[in-house]
Motif scaffolding. Structure first.
Motif, PDB file in Angstrom:
ATOM      1  N   ARG A  61       0.839  -1.211   0.000  1.00  0.00           N
ATOM      2  CA  ARG A  61       0.000   0.000   0.000  1.00  0.00           C
ATOM      3  C   ARG A  61       0.869   1.254   0.000  1.00  0.00           C
ATOM      4  NH1 ARG A  61      -3.575  -2.427   4.424  1.00  0.00           N
ATOM      5  NH2 ARG A  61      -4.970  -3.739   3.228  1.00  0.00           N
ATOM      6  N   ALA A  62       1.947   1.204   0.782  1.00  0.00           N
ATOM      7  CA  ALA A  62       2.857   2.361   0.831  1.00  0.00           C
ATOM      8  C   ALA A  62       3.500   2.596  -0.531  1.00  0.00           C
ATOM      9  CB  ALA A  62       3.936   2.147   1.895  1.00  0.00           C
ATOM     10  N   ALA A  63       3.844   1.503  -1.219  1.00  0.00           N
ATOM     11  CA  ALA A  63       4.426   1.651  -2.557  1.00  0.00           C
ATOM     12  C   ALA A  63       3.406   2.261  -3.510  1.00  0.00           C
ATOM     13  CB  ALA A  63       4.898   0.300  -3.080  1.00  0.00           C
ATOM     14  N   ASP A  64       2.133   1.814  -3.383  1.00  0.00           N
ATOM     15  CA  ASP A  64       1.083   2.381  -4.235  1.00  0.00           C
ATOM     16  C   ASP A  64       0.885   3.855  -3.943  1.00  0.00           C
ATOM     17  OD1 ASP A  64       0.720  -0.109  -5.373  1.00  0.00           O
ATOM     18  OD2 ASP A  64      -1.054  -0.608  -4.169  1.00  0.00           O
ATOM     19  N   VAL A  65       0.888   4.202  -2.645  1.00  0.00           N
ATOM     20  CA  VAL A  65       0.735   5.610  -2.258  1.00  0.00           C
ATOM     21  C   VAL A  65       1.923   6.421  -2.769  1.00  0.00           C
ATOM     22  CG1 VAL A  65       0.731   7.176  -0.276  1.00  0.00           C
ATOM     23  CG2 VAL A  65      -0.750   5.175  -0.282  1.00  0.00           C
ATOM     24  N   GLY A  66       3.126   5.833  -2.668  1.00  0.00           N
ATOM     25  CA  GLY A  66       4.320   6.522  -3.169  1.00  0.00           C
ATOM     26  C   GLY A  66       4.219   6.796  -4.659  1.00  0.00           C
ATOM     27  N   GLU A  67       3.685   5.821  -5.414  1.00  0.00           N
ATOM     28  CA  GLU A  67       3.507   6.042  -6.853  1.00  0.00           C
ATOM     29  C   GLU A  67       2.485   7.138  -7.096  1.00  0.00           C
ATOM     30  OE1 GLU A  67       2.576   2.380  -8.851  1.00  0.00           O
ATOM     31  OE2 GLU A  67       4.329   1.372  -8.048  1.00  0.00           O
ATOM     32  N   ASP A  68       1.399   7.151  -6.300  1.00  0.00           N
ATOM     33  CA  ASP A  68       0.392   8.201  -6.448  1.00  0.00           C
ATOM     34  C   ASP A  68       0.991   9.567  -6.143  1.00  0.00           C
ATOM     35  OD1 ASP A  68      -1.482   6.299  -7.113  1.00  0.00           O
ATOM     36  OD2 ASP A  68      -2.450   6.267  -5.133  1.00  0.00           O
ATOM     37  N   VAL A  69       1.785   9.647  -5.084  1.00  0.00           N
ATOM     38  CA  VAL A  69       2.420  10.923  -4.716  1.00  0.00           C
ATOM     39  C   VAL A  69       3.358  11.378  -5.829  1.00  0.00           C
ATOM     40  CG1 VAL A  69       4.060  11.986  -3.114  1.00  0.00           C
ATOM     41  CG2 VAL A  69       2.186  10.595  -2.233  1.00  0.00           C
ATOM     42  N   ARG A  70       4.156  10.426  -6.366  1.00  0.00           N
ATOM     43  CA  ARG A  70       5.075  10.782  -7.445  1.00  0.00           C
ATOM     44  C   ARG A  70       4.301  11.255  -8.679  1.00  0.00           C
ATOM     45  NH1 ARG A  70       7.165   6.029  -9.049  1.00  0.00           N
ATOM     46  NH2 ARG A  70       5.864   6.077 -10.875  1.00  0.00           N
ATOM     47  N   ASP A  71       3.214  10.530  -9.018  1.00  0.00           N
ATOM     48  CA  ASP A  71       2.415  10.928 -10.174  1.00  0.00           C
ATOM     49  C   ASP A  71       1.805  12.311  -9.968  1.00  0.00           C
ATOM     50  OD1 ASP A  71       3.034   8.510 -11.355  1.00  0.00           O
ATOM     51  OD2 ASP A  71       1.095   7.568 -10.885  1.00  0.00           O
ATOM     52  N   ASN A  72       1.279  12.567  -8.768  1.00  0.00           N
ATOM     53  CA  ASN A  72       0.707  13.884  -8.486  1.00  0.00           C
ATOM     54  C   ASN A  72       1.770  14.969  -8.546  1.00  0.00           C
ATOM     55  OD1 ASN A  72      -1.925  13.035  -8.168  1.00  0.00           O
ATOM     56  ND2 ASN A  72      -1.743  12.745  -5.970  1.00  0.00           N
ATOM     57  N   ALA A  73       2.949  14.689  -8.006  1.00  0.00           N
ATOM     58  CA  ALA A  73       4.031  15.676  -8.036  1.00  0.00           C
ATOM     59  C   ALA A  73       4.435  15.988  -9.475  1.00  0.00           C
ATOM     60  CB  ALA A  73       5.237  15.160  -7.249  1.00  0.00           C
ATOM     61  N   GLU A  74       4.510  14.948 -10.311  1.00  0.00           N
ATOM     62  CA  GLU A  74       4.864  15.176 -11.719  1.00  0.00           C
ATOM     63  C   GLU A  74       3.786  15.998 -12.416  1.00  0.00           C
ATOM     64  OE1 GLU A  74       5.465  11.256 -13.299  1.00  0.00           O
ATOM     65  OE2 GLU A  74       7.468  11.073 -12.428  1.00  0.00           O
ATOM     66  N   ARG A  75       2.519  15.698 -12.107  1.00  0.00           N
ATOM     67  CA  ARG A  75       1.419  16.440 -12.719  1.00  0.00           C
ATOM     68  C   ARG A  75       1.449  17.906 -12.289  1.00  0.00           C
ATOM     69  NH1 ARG A  75      -2.300  12.452 -12.052  1.00  0.00           N
ATOM     70  NH2 ARG A  75      -2.703  13.202  -9.981  1.00  0.00           N
ATOM     71  N   TYR A  76       1.667  18.163 -10.982  1.00  0.00           N
ATOM     72  CA  TYR A  76       1.719  19.545 -10.488  1.00  0.00           C
ATOM     73  C   TYR A  76       2.933  20.284 -11.051  1.00  0.00           C
ATOM     74  CZ  TYR A  76      -2.049  18.543  -7.216  1.00  0.00           C
ATOM     75  OH  TYR A  76      -3.252  18.216  -6.670  1.00  0.00           O
ATOM     76  N   TYR A  77       4.051  19.583 -11.199  1.00  0.00           N
ATOM     77  CA  TYR A  77       5.242  20.199 -11.776  1.00  0.00           C
ATOM     78  C   TYR A  77       4.962  20.626 -13.219  1.00  0.00           C
ATOM     79  CZ  TYR A  77       9.922  20.816 -13.614  1.00  0.00           C
ATOM     80  OH  TYR A  77      11.030  21.332 -14.221  1.00  0.00           O
TER      81      TYR A  77
END
Length: 143
Positions: A61-77
């Motif tokens: 779950r933490a890995a999935d959340v980490g991927e979501d955070v990374r995807d959101n960060a890339e989108r916001y960037y």
């Protein structure tokens, strides 16, 4: 995926429970105690397996959340980068328009001053003298 310790622990727990029950039924203290010991060992092994499963699920779950955070960060960037580019483009176009129109504004200002001087030359001369005096005082006060 279920951990093997969880499965083998459940089997040992069931076998120990059965052996203890048989020992109680036939009156064998030895079988009863060994059954209870095997049941306790199986319970411990099953709980250990459940703990490993819980840790594995939490890590996934933490890995999935980490991927979501990374995807959101890339989108916001990407959105921030687009916003900065758009702001820079707008500033460039604004400056370009100001530069293109500066000659016209200068010409209009020059005509307005010339018209004002023609209309009231004495007032214009007094204003020019006051501005000259002010500049002179500023220059002398800095020395």
């Amino acid at each position: 995926m279920v951990d093997t310790d969880r499965v083998t622990g459940a089997v040992k727990e069931l076998a120990g429970k059965a052996r203890g029950a048989v020992g109680d039924l036939v009156g064998s203290d030895r079988d009863s105690v060994e059954g209870r010991a095997r049941q306790a060992q199986g319970t411990a092994e099953r709980v250990y397996g459940e703990g490993k499963d819980a840790v594995r699920q939490t890590a996934n779950r933490a890995a999935d959340v980490g991927e979501d955070v990374r995807d959101n960060a890339e989108r916001y960037y990407a959105r921030a980068e687009d916003s900065v580019r758009n702001a820079a483009d707008e500033a460039y176009h604004y400056a370009e328009d100001a530069y293109d129109n500066s000659g016209r504004y200068l010409s209009q200002g020059r005509r307005a001053v010339a018209h004002q001087v023609e209309e009231s030359p004495l007032t214009s001369l007094l204003i020019a003298g006051a501005v000259g005096l002010g500049i002179g005082l500023l220059i002398n006060s800095r020395r």
